[in-house]
Design a protein around this motif. Sequence first.
Motif, PDB file in Angstrom:
ATOM      1  N   ASN A  76       0.853  -1.177   0.000  1.00  0.00           N
ATOM      2  CA  ASN A  76       0.000   0.000   0.000  1.00  0.00           C
ATOM      3  C   ASN A  76       0.896   1.236   0.000  1.00  0.00           C
ATOM      4  OD1 ASN A  76      -1.760   2.069   0.494  1.00  0.00           O
ATOM      5  ND2 ASN A  76      -2.856   1.020   2.146  1.00  0.00           N
ATOM      6  N   LEU A  77       1.003   1.875  -1.137  1.00  0.00           N
ATOM      7  CA  LEU A  77       1.898   3.028  -1.273  1.00  0.00           C
ATOM      8  C   LEU A  77       1.364   4.281  -0.596  1.00  0.00           C
ATOM      9  CD1 LEU A  77       3.030   2.510  -4.977  1.00  0.00           C
ATOM     10  CD2 LEU A  77       4.226   1.870  -2.887  1.00  0.00           C
ATOM     11  N   SER A  82       6.141   2.751   3.168  1.00  0.00           N
ATOM     12  CA  SER A  82       5.547   1.411   3.104  1.00  0.00           C
ATOM     13  C   SER A  82       6.529   0.338   2.650  1.00  0.00           C
ATOM     14  CB  SER A  82       4.308   1.408   2.207  1.00  0.00           C
ATOM     15  OG  SER A  82       4.637   1.823   0.897  1.00  0.00           O
ATOM     16  N   ARG A  83       7.345   0.626   1.658  1.00  0.00           N
ATOM     17  CA  ARG A  83       8.285  -0.397   1.173  1.00  0.00           C
ATOM     18  C   ARG A  83       9.284  -0.789   2.253  1.00  0.00           C
ATOM     19  NH1 ARG A  83       7.921   2.432  -3.975  1.00  0.00           N
ATOM     20  NH2 ARG A  83       6.899   1.049  -5.458  1.00  0.00           N
ATOM     21  N   VAL A 102      10.489  -6.609  -7.150  1.00  0.00           N
ATOM     22  CA  VAL A 102      10.347  -6.945  -8.561  1.00  0.00           C
ATOM     23  C   VAL A 102       9.582  -5.875  -9.346  1.00  0.00           C
ATOM     24  CG1 VAL A 102      10.448  -9.432  -8.132  1.00  0.00           C
ATOM     25  CG2 VAL A 102       8.220  -8.277  -8.137  1.00  0.00           C
ATOM     26  N   THR A 103       9.663  -5.998 -10.664  1.00  0.00           N
ATOM     27  CA  THR A 103       8.861  -5.159 -11.543  1.00  0.00           C
ATOM     28  C   THR A 103       7.588  -5.920 -11.905  1.00  0.00           C
ATOM     29  OG1 THR A 103       9.884  -6.049 -13.538  1.00  0.00           O
ATOM     30  CG2 THR A 103      10.927  -4.112 -12.562  1.00  0.00           C
ATOM     31  N   GLY A 104       6.662  -5.224 -12.531  1.00  0.00           N
ATOM     32  CA  GLY A 104       5.429  -5.879 -12.969  1.00  0.00           C
ATOM     33  C   GLY A 104       4.254  -5.482 -12.099  1.00  0.00           C
ATOM     34  N   GLU A 105       3.267  -6.351 -12.034  1.00  0.00           N
ATOM     35  CA  GLU A 105       2.035  -6.059 -11.303  1.00  0.00           C
ATOM     36  C   GLU A 105       2.222  -6.076  -9.791  1.00  0.00           C
ATOM     37  OE1 GLU A 105      -1.343  -8.297 -12.620  1.00  0.00           O
ATOM     38  OE2 GLU A 105      -0.755  -8.116 -14.714  1.00  0.00           O
ATOM     39  N   SER A 106       3.228  -6.798  -9.307  1.00  0.00           N
ATOM     40  CA  SER A 106       3.496  -6.873  -7.869  1.00  0.00           C
ATOM     41  C   SER A 106       4.731  -6.068  -7.536  1.00  0.00           C
ATOM     42  CB  SER A 106       3.729  -8.326  -7.455  1.00  0.00           C
ATOM     43  OG  SER A 106       2.618  -9.108  -7.771  1.00  0.00           O
ATOM     44  N   ASP A 107       4.883  -5.804  -6.251  1.00  0.00           N
ATOM     45  CA  ASP A 107       6.068  -5.086  -5.778  1.00  0.00           C
ATOM     46  C   ASP A 107       7.150  -6.039  -5.276  1.00  0.00           C
ATOM     47  OD1 ASP A 107       4.971  -2.407  -6.116  1.00  0.00           O
ATOM     48  OD2 ASP A 107       3.643  -2.943  -4.458  1.00  0.00           O
ATOM     49  N   PHE A 108       6.719  -7.172  -4.688  1.00  0.00           N
ATOM     50  CA  PHE A 108       7.648  -8.135  -4.114  1.00  0.00           C
ATOM     51  C   PHE A 108       7.225  -9.544  -4.465  1.00  0.00           C
ATOM     52  CE2 PHE A 108       8.021  -4.392  -1.481  1.00  0.00           C
ATOM     53  CZ  PHE A 108       9.395  -4.279  -1.313  1.00  0.00           C
ATOM     54  N   GLU A 132       0.364  -4.277   7.864  1.00  0.00           N
ATOM     55  CA  GLU A 132      -0.592  -3.353   7.261  1.00  0.00           C
ATOM     56  C   GLU A 132      -0.138  -2.836   5.892  1.00  0.00           C
ATOM     57  OE1 GLU A 132      -1.150   0.220   9.564  1.00  0.00           O
ATOM     58  OE2 GLU A 132       0.957   0.267  10.129  1.00  0.00           O
ATOM     59  N   GLU A 133       1.142  -2.946   5.610  1.00  0.00           N
ATOM     60  CA  GLU A 133       1.649  -2.467   4.318  1.00  0.00           C
ATOM     61  C   GLU A 133       1.228  -3.370   3.154  1.00  0.00           C
ATOM     62  OE1 GLU A 133       3.947  -0.560   7.465  1.00  0.00           O
ATOM     63  OE2 GLU A 133       3.478  -2.669   7.103  1.00  0.00           O
ATOM     64  N   ILE A 134       0.787  -4.590   3.435  1.00  0.00           N
ATOM     65  CA  ILE A 134       0.356  -5.490   2.362  1.00  0.00           C
ATOM     66  C   ILE A 134      -1.021  -5.057   1.880  1.00  0.00           C
ATOM     67  CG2 ILE A 134      -0.299  -7.846   1.737  1.00  0.00           C
ATOM     68  CD1 ILE A 134       1.812  -8.875   3.695  1.00  0.00           C
ATOM     69  N   ASN A 135      -1.078  -4.684   0.613  1.00  0.00           N
ATOM     70  CA  ASN A 135      -2.336  -4.278  -0.006  1.00  0.00           C
ATOM     71  C   ASN A 135      -3.017  -5.480  -0.661  1.00  0.00           C
ATOM     72  OD1 ASN A 135      -4.265  -2.293  -0.836  1.00  0.00           O
ATOM     73  ND2 ASN A 135      -3.394  -2.421  -2.891  1.00  0.00           N
TER      74      ASN A 135
END
Length: 157
Positions: A76-77, A82-83, A102-108, A132-135
């Motif tokens: 959740n940016l 958050s990262r 990572v790049t793409g639709e996910s962050d990690f 809580e940072e996980i969206n």
Amino acid sequence: MSTHLDKIDLHIIRLLQKDGRITNLQLSTEVGLSPAPTLERVRKLENNGYIKSYHANVNEEALGFGIKTFIQITVNLNLPDSRNNFIRKISEIDEVVECYHVTGESDFLLKVIVRDMHAFEVLVLEKFSKIEEINHQASMMVISTVKKNAVLPMDAG
């Protein structure tokens, strides 16, 4: 890591990746040098950071770890820092054996290893749910490992 690696250095790295327990005598025979210069080269590779450590490659299933999962995480940016907060929290969870930004639709992308489905449920419901940072998260269970190679493709172009 500014040292230039020659063919012998690369050969040493390749051999040590295949068998980290190879003796210096065996290694020197394989690369065509006497033991002293071979050991000196290995020490330089270690000191310059090319060889980070030596590990046993264990059989996860024989040790009772039957579930391997890859989990894509979107953070959740909108939350401050958050990262970094996610990285700090995920680093404290032992079941997460690898974490990639990572790049793409996910962050990690996480690699998770647990004993069974109950342990996976506990991980998701009791540990991940508190971050809580996980969206969003999406899990991919590993059915079988088709290829796993710990040796870098040194000769590939």
